[in-house]
Scaffold this motif. Structure first.
Motif, PDB file in Angstrom:
ATOM      1  N   TRP A 159       0.834  -1.215   0.000  1.00 38.69           N
ATOM      2  CA  TRP A 159       0.000   0.000   0.000  1.00 38.69           C
ATOM      3  C   TRP A 159       0.864   1.258   0.000  1.00 38.69           C
ATOM      4  CZ3 TRP A 159      -1.654   3.256   4.389  1.00 38.69           C
ATOM      5  CH2 TRP A 159      -2.766   4.057   4.089  1.00 38.69           C
ATOM      6  N   ARG A 160       1.893   1.251   0.836  1.00 35.55           N
ATOM      7  CA  ARG A 160       2.808   2.396   0.894  1.00 35.55           C
ATOM      8  C   ARG A 160       3.620   2.514  -0.391  1.00 35.55           C
ATOM      9  NH1 ARG A 160       0.805   6.105   3.989  1.00 35.55           N
ATOM     10  NH2 ARG A 160       1.127   5.883   6.241  1.00 35.55           N
ATOM     11  N   LEU A 162       2.793   1.508  -3.416  1.00 31.38           N
ATOM     12  CA  LEU A 162       1.922   1.968  -4.493  1.00 31.38           C
ATOM     13  C   LEU A 162       1.606   3.455  -4.345  1.00 31.38           C
ATOM     14  CD1 LEU A 162      -0.475  -1.093  -4.681  1.00 31.38           C
ATOM     15  CD2 LEU A 162       1.105  -0.349  -6.471  1.00 31.38           C
ATOM     16  N   ALA A 163       1.462   3.906  -3.098  1.00 39.09           N
ATOM     17  CA  ALA A 163       1.224   5.331  -2.870  1.00 39.09           C
ATOM     18  C   ALA A 163       2.420   6.157  -3.313  1.00 39.09           C
ATOM     19  CB  ALA A 163       0.923   5.584  -1.395  1.00 39.09           C
ATOM     20  N   GLN A 169      -3.768   2.017  -5.096  1.00 38.86           N
ATOM     21  CA  GLN A 169      -3.485   1.420  -3.796  1.00 38.86           C
ATOM     22  C   GLN A 169      -4.378   0.230  -3.471  1.00 38.86           C
ATOM     23  OE1 GLN A 169      -3.267   5.536  -1.815  1.00 38.86           O
ATOM     24  NE2 GLN A 169      -1.978   4.291  -0.493  1.00 38.86           N
TER      25      GLN A 169
END
Length: 228
Positions: A159-160, A162-163, A169
């Motif tokens: 998630w981080r 992709l952010a 995300q």
């Protein structure tokens, strides 16, 4: 003298992951050998049921402790001991495979301490939420809520990432969505119980813990507070 350019054919596991794996594998090896009649004599056949009775997690026992406000250590320890006892060899095998794969990813990305905290608290959180939300007679045994907590840690890392790269995300949750989908399909054809509640709770516990323990998260939180 070791060749500085030598690369091992298999990347070594972080020691904390290896120790956790060996704890689960060692217990399962003893139980499986006992059931096969190779150690322990005739009484070894009942070892597994005995361990589940003494160290498995019962939501009804937990409810009793909450209602009476008493917390005997021999009952509280079930919250942390049930992941190390499985219902059978195959049940343990899948848990250990997932532990090795996801444990390596989480321990290398977030550190061994974060791995240990997620593994322990995801299992505990999954059991407690299972007991509070449901009135199930089925006892919990096996490391699946803990492993789902590691899936939460892995999802947080993705998630981080992709952010940071501008990616979508929601893709970070593909693995948990796939596994829950399999659970749903499996439940249509077989009676699988409600253990998935503990597993999903373990996932959210692992994911949530990363906001507190992942490297750089406190700095990110402080920076967000300053901006406000």
């Amino acid at each position: 003298m070791q060749d500085p350019d030598f690369q091992p054919p298999v990347n070594p596991l972080p020691p904390i992951v290896t120790l956790t794996f060996l704890a689960i594998a060692g217990i399962e090896a003893g139980l499986s050998l006992g059931e096969a009649g190779m150690i322990g004599g005739p009484g070894a056949v009942g070892w597994r049921l005995g361990l589940i009775r003494d160290y498995g997690f019962s939501g009804q026992i937990f409810d009793w402790m909450v209602m009476n406000g008493t917390w005997p250590l021999q009952e509280v320890i079930r919250v942390f001991s049930y992941p190390f006892i499985h219902l059978g060899f195959t049940h343990a095998l899948f848990a250990m495979v997932l532990l090795l794969a996801l444990g390596k990813l989480v321990a290398e990305a977030l550190g061994p301490v974060v791995f240990a905290v997620i593994f322990v608290l995801a299992g505990a959180g999954g059991a407690v939420i299972y007991a509070l939300l449901l009135n199930e007679e089925m006892w919990l045994a096996g490391a699946y809520p803990n492993v789902y907590g590691l899936i939460g840690g892995y999802s947080f890392v993705m998630w981080r990432q992709l952010a940071g790269t501008g990616g979508q995300q929601y893709r970070a949750f593909s693995l948990i969505a796939f596994l829950m989908g399999i659970q749903l399909i499996w439940g249509v054809f077989f009676e699988v119980g409600l253990q998935w509640v503990a597993e999903l709770a373990g996932f959210f516990t692992g994911f949530g813990l990363c906001f507190l323990m992942a490297p750089g998260e406190w700095a990110r939180i402080r920076e967000g507070i300053r901006r406000r």
